[in-house]
Design a protein around this motif. Structure first.
Motif, mmCIF file in Angstrom:
data_model
loop_
_atom_site.group_PDB
_atom_site.id
_atom_site.type_symbol
_atom_site.label_atom_id
_atom_site.label_comp_id
_atom_site.label_asym_id
_atom_site.label_seq_id
_atom_site.Cartn_x
_atom_site.Cartn_y
_atom_site.Cartn_z
ATOM 1 N N GLU A 363 9.972 -43.541 56.012
ATOM 2 C CA GLU A 363 10.572 -43.021 54.778
ATOM 3 C C GLU A 363 10.392 -44.008 53.626
ATOM 4 N N MET A 364 10.541 -45.307 53.918
ATOM 5 C CA MET A 364 10.429 -46.311 52.866
ATOM 6 C C MET A 364 8.994 -46.421 52.353
ATOM 7 N N VAL A 365 8.022 -46.303 53.255
ATOM 8 C CA VAL A 365 6.618 -46.322 52.826
ATOM 9 C C VAL A 365 6.337 -45.135 51.910
ATOM 10 N N LYS A 366 6.841 -43.952 52.297
ATOM 11 C CA LYS A 366 6.656 -42.753 51.473
ATOM 12 C C LYS A 366 7.330 -42.935 50.110
ATOM 13 N N THR A 367 8.540 -43.498 50.108
ATOM 14 C CA THR A 367 9.266 -43.728 48.857
ATOM 15 C C THR A 367 8.508 -44.688 47.953
ATOM 16 N N LEU A 368 8.011 -45.790 48.530
ATOM 17 C CA LEU A 368 7.273 -46.770 47.725
ATOM 18 C C LEU A 368 5.997 -46.179 47.155
ATOM 19 N N ASN A 369 5.278 -45.418 47.964
ATOM 20 C CA ASN A 369 4.035 -44.817 47.476
ATOM 21 C C ASN A 369 4.291 -43.867 46.318
ATOM 22 N N ASP A 370 5.342 -43.033 46.442
ATOM 23 C CA ASP A 370 5.685 -42.105 45.349
ATOM 24 C C ASP A 370 6.101 -42.876 44.100
ATOM 25 N N TYR A 371 6.887 -43.926 44.299
ATOM 26 C CA TYR A 371 7.376 -44.745 43.188
ATOM 27 C C TYR A 371 6.217 -45.475 42.496
ATOM 28 N N PHE A 372 5.348 -46.107 43.293
ATOM 29 C CA PHE A 372 4.207 -46.821 42.712
ATOM 30 C C PHE A 372 3.299 -45.871 41.951
ATOM 31 N N GLU A 373 3.141 -44.651 42.451
ATOM 32 C CA GLU A 373 2.280 -43.671 41.779
ATOM 33 C C GLU A 373 2.750 -43.449 40.346
ATOM 34 N N VAL A 374 4.052 -43.283 40.174
ATOM 35 C CA VAL A 374 4.610 -43.044 38.840
ATOM 36 C C VAL A 374 4.495 -44.284 37.966
ATOM 37 N N MET A 375 4.896 -45.440 38.520
ATOM 38 C CA MET A 375 4.921 -46.667 37.725
ATOM 39 C C MET A 375 3.521 -47.099 37.282
ATOM 40 N N VAL A 376 2.547 -47.009 38.185
ATOM 41 C CA VAL A 376 1.189 -47.441 37.832
ATOM 42 C C VAL A 376 0.571 -46.502 36.804
ATOM 43 N N ASP A 377 0.884 -45.200 36.888
ATOM 44 C CA ASP A 377 0.418 -44.272 35.860
ATOM 45 C C ASP A 377 0.910 -44.701 34.484
ATOM 46 N N VAL A 378 2.188 -45.102 34.412
ATOM 47 C CA VAL A 378 2.760 -45.547 33.138
ATOM 48 C C VAL A 378 2.093 -46.846 32.694
ATOM 49 N N LEU A 379 1.921 -47.779 33.635
ATOM 50 C CA LEU A 379 1.287 -49.063 33.313
ATOM 51 C C LEU A 379 -0.109 -48.859 32.719
ATOM 52 N N PHE A 380 -0.923 -48.040 33.363
ATOM 53 C CA PHE A 380 -2.288 -47.810 32.895
ATOM 54 C C PHE A 380 -2.297 -47.064 31.567
ATOM 55 N N SER A 381 -1.354 -46.172 31.354
ATOM 56 C CA SER A 381 -1.337 -45.405 30.103
ATOM 57 C C SER A 381 -1.095 -46.287 28.890
ATOM 58 N N HIS A 382 -0.501 -47.477 29.115
ATOM 59 C CA HIS A 382 -0.256 -48.412 28.012
ATOM 60 C C HIS A 382 -1.301 -49.523 27.967
ATOM 61 N N GLY A 383 -2.387 -49.370 28.737
ATOM 62 C CA GLY A 383 -3.461 -50.349 28.702
ATOM 63 C C GLY A 383 -3.222 -51.574 29.547
ATOM 64 N N GLY A 384 -2.241 -51.516 30.448
ATOM 65 C CA GLY A 384 -1.947 -52.653 31.307
ATOM 66 C C GLY A 384 -2.893 -52.734 32.492
ATOM 67 N N THR A 385 -2.935 -53.908 33.111
ATOM 68 C CA THR A 385 -3.721 -54.135 34.317
ATOM 69 C C THR A 385 -2.765 -54.383 35.476
ATOM 70 N N LEU A 386 -3.025 -53.738 36.597
ATOM 71 C CA LEU A 386 -2.204 -53.968 37.787
ATOM 72 C C LEU A 386 -2.653 -55.271 38.432
ATOM 73 N N ASP A 387 -1.794 -56.282 38.375
ATOM 74 C CA ASP A 387 -2.105 -57.555 39.017
ATOM 75 C C ASP A 387 -1.988 -57.411 40.534
ATOM 76 N N LYS A 388 -0.812 -57.022 40.988
ATOM 77 C CA LYS A 388 -0.615 -56.872 42.432
ATOM 78 C C LYS A 388 0.723 -56.205 42.702
ATOM 79 N N TYR A 389 0.895 -55.770 43.973
ATOM 80 C CA TYR A 389 2.183 -55.370 44.510
ATOM 81 C C TYR A 389 2.683 -56.523 45.385
ATOM 82 N N VAL A 390 3.927 -56.881 45.242
ATOM 83 C CA VAL A 390 4.548 -57.875 46.124
ATOM 84 C C VAL A 390 5.771 -57.208 46.747
ATOM 85 N N GLY A 391 5.576 -56.605 47.927
ATOM 86 C CA GLY A 391 6.657 -55.832 48.531
ATOM 87 C C GLY A 391 6.964 -54.634 47.664
#
Length: 540
Positions: A363-391
């Motif tokens: 469940e936690m893996v599914k939650t993180l994947n859904d959460y990261f999907e939303v957050m990274v979309d927002v990050l990229f839309s503002h021209g940001g670069t994804l450095d890394k995930y740490v947990g």
């Protein structure tokens, strides 16, 4: 799989690809900007649900949202739905939903086929060499194949939706052959079974039943079958489904592509005895041959599209701007690194350890994947670069590897939109009975070394320096729903920043206290409610 909004009426781009979280409105900061003066700044939100599919929610627009002509506050969208926002009309399409759309208006009966086929036509598309043509009938037959192929190729488009393509095939067939009903069945690539995909009948409301004995004959021998009168034909004595419906004439032909069965086309007439001749069967087979090519080309085109989408998903492990820089040769991943001013954004889930104790690892893996999907979309839309995930933590960069003169402004706007997107993400999660997520965000600006770090075998583009550590410390200071800024970020911001000054804080690794600020949502931005926000101060 890709979901999209297609402009039917109005101004703007013709197509908008949807991500996990989308805002729609007149303001340019929206994911989908609608150029319509009577559309609100933020009119509605379209969010992907935890179980798939997309949900539209009106966010207090003045003129409301209409789905298929019905005003709604919230609605689950289906492929083909028309969204009316002001004077603008958008059509929603979801490739994943279309791929699973069944046809369910007829059943397939199982019975035995015992006698030999009396009338048949070979499904081969080969043509005789000139030297082997001995009579005019062979020449006429080959000419007819070419004529049908030419006419259908002008009308069947590869980029058409499969259901629309099947409808065109059947409509063209009805123009050439007089019949009461037509059915297209396609081979399921997973089960190898014939699955109904499109039906057309002159008298609506009839339940159509097809005989497996006819379908098996066509599929196994790869030949078209003609019955002048099914009620009297010895081959179909055991086929009760045909007799019960009183079918007098029936034709079924294989859809062959490179000698491989793609599906079967069936036509019948319930009123006329001997409605079809062997010439009709040959014509029908010619249509089926061209239809099979069009169907397979459509599938191949969609497969390429899906594979491109999958490649794009893999590329999302690296920022698109990073990938573009590497591909064009503008960025070389040398291990030396370069010194530059960069704005770092750290976003961390609050109470993640306790949340992990309440839920299974799956469940936690599914939650993180859904959460990261939303957050990274927002990050990229503002021209940001994804450095890394740490947990459960996301680290974003603004100004590396591509220089951004307004890096600090972008990072602040990104942090605020992350919180706003998370609010919508949580609303959808809670409506599905799932636990909400809360994050704190810290942003700092300063000099760092940016470059490829690692061994000779594995390199990762990242940033190193004290400014990175400060951003991490500010993230730990931020409470749920907060975006905490350093004084360095406030000074680097080129535009006015709506922020609240906080008391200085002592962080690990720093002898002196750090002045911090809590960024506030801009009253003019989409999704804000100025009447309910606490008074804030402007920091230039």
């Amino acid at each position: 799989m890709v979901a999209r909004l297609i402009l039917v009426k109005g101004e703007g781009p013709a197509e908008y690809l949807l991500t996990a979280f989308n805002t729609v409105g007149r303001h340019p900061d929206n994911t989908v900007q609608v150029l319509d003066r009577i559309v609100s700044k933020e009119h509605c939100r379209i969010t992907r649900g935890p179980q798939g599919g997309y949900i539209l929610r009106d966010v207090g627009s003045l003129n409301g949202c209409h789905v298929n002509g019905q005003r709604v506050d919230e609605a689950r969208l289906a492929t083909g739905d028309e969204l009316s926002l002001g004077n603008t009309i958008l059509k929603f399409e979801d490739d994943e939903e279309q791929a699973a759309a069944p046809a369910s208006n007829f059943t397939v009966m199982t019975d035995m086929l015992q006698s030999q086929v009396r009338s048949r036509v070979d499904a081969s598309t080969s043509f005789l060499p000139v030297a082997e043509i001995t009579d005019n009938e062979a020449l006429r037959s080959d000419y007819e194949k070419l004529r049908i192929a030419h006419e259908l190729s002008q009308k069947l488009s590869v980029d058409t939706d499969l259901d629309d393509l099947l409808q065109k095939i059947v409509n063209e067939t009805f123009q050439l052959i007089k019949a009461d009903r037509a059915v297209i069945l396609l081979v399921d690539q997973d089960t190898d079974a014939l699955v109904p995909r499109y039906v057309k009948q002159k008298r609506e409301g009839e339940e159509i039943q097809l005989s497996n004995s006819v379908l098996d004959e066509v599929r196994t021998k790869k030949r078209g079958v003609l019955s002048s009168d099914a009620m009297l034909d010895e081959r179909f004595k055991a086929s009760k489904s045909i007799i019960m419906q009183g079918i007098r004439s029936t034709m079924a032909v294989p859809l062959l592509y490179s000698d491989r069965i793609v599906g079967v086309m069936h036509m019948d007439s319930t009123l006329t005895t001997g409605a079809f001749s062997e010439k009709d069967l040959m014509l029908f087979q010619g249509i089926a041959t061209q239809a099979a090519i069009a169907i397979e080309n459509n599938r191949l085109a969609k497969k390429i599209e899906r594979e491109a989408g999958q490649r794009a998903q893999f590329q999302r492990l690296l920022s698109p701007n990073l990938v573009d820089q590497i591909v064009c040769g503008a960025l070389k991943l040398d291990q030396g690194g370069t010194k530059r001013d960069v704005t770092m954004l750290f976003a961390d889930i609050r109470g993640f350890t306790e949340m992990s104790e309440r839920h299974s690892p799956e469940e936690m893996v599914k939650t993180l994947n859904d959460y990261f999907e939303v957050m990274v979309d927002v990050l990229f839309s503002h021209g940001g670069t994804l450095d890394k995930y740490v947990g459960d933590e996301i680290i974003g960069l603004f100004g590396a590897p591509v220089h951004l003169p307004d890096a600090a402004d972008r990072a602040i706007r990104c942090g605020l939109e992350m919180q706003r997107a998370l609010s919508e993400f949580n609303r959808v999660r809670e409506s599905s009975g799932l636990e909400p997520i809360h994050i704190g965000i810290g942003i700092n600006t300063g000099p760092v070394i940016a470059g490829a770090i690692g061994s000779s075998r594995t390199l990762q583009y990242t940033v190193i320096g004290d400014a990175v550590n400060v951003a991490a410390r500010l993230c730990s200071v931020a409470k749920a729903e907060e975006v905490i800024l350093s004084e360095f970020t406030m000074q680097a911001a080129q535009g006015a920043v709506n922020a609240q000054k906080r008391a200085p804080v002592q962080v690990k690794g720093k002898s002196a206290s750090l002045q911090i600020y809590a960024a506030q949502q801009d009253p003019g931005a989409p999704g804000t409610n100025p009447t309910s926000r606490a008074t804030s101060m402007q920091q230039g």
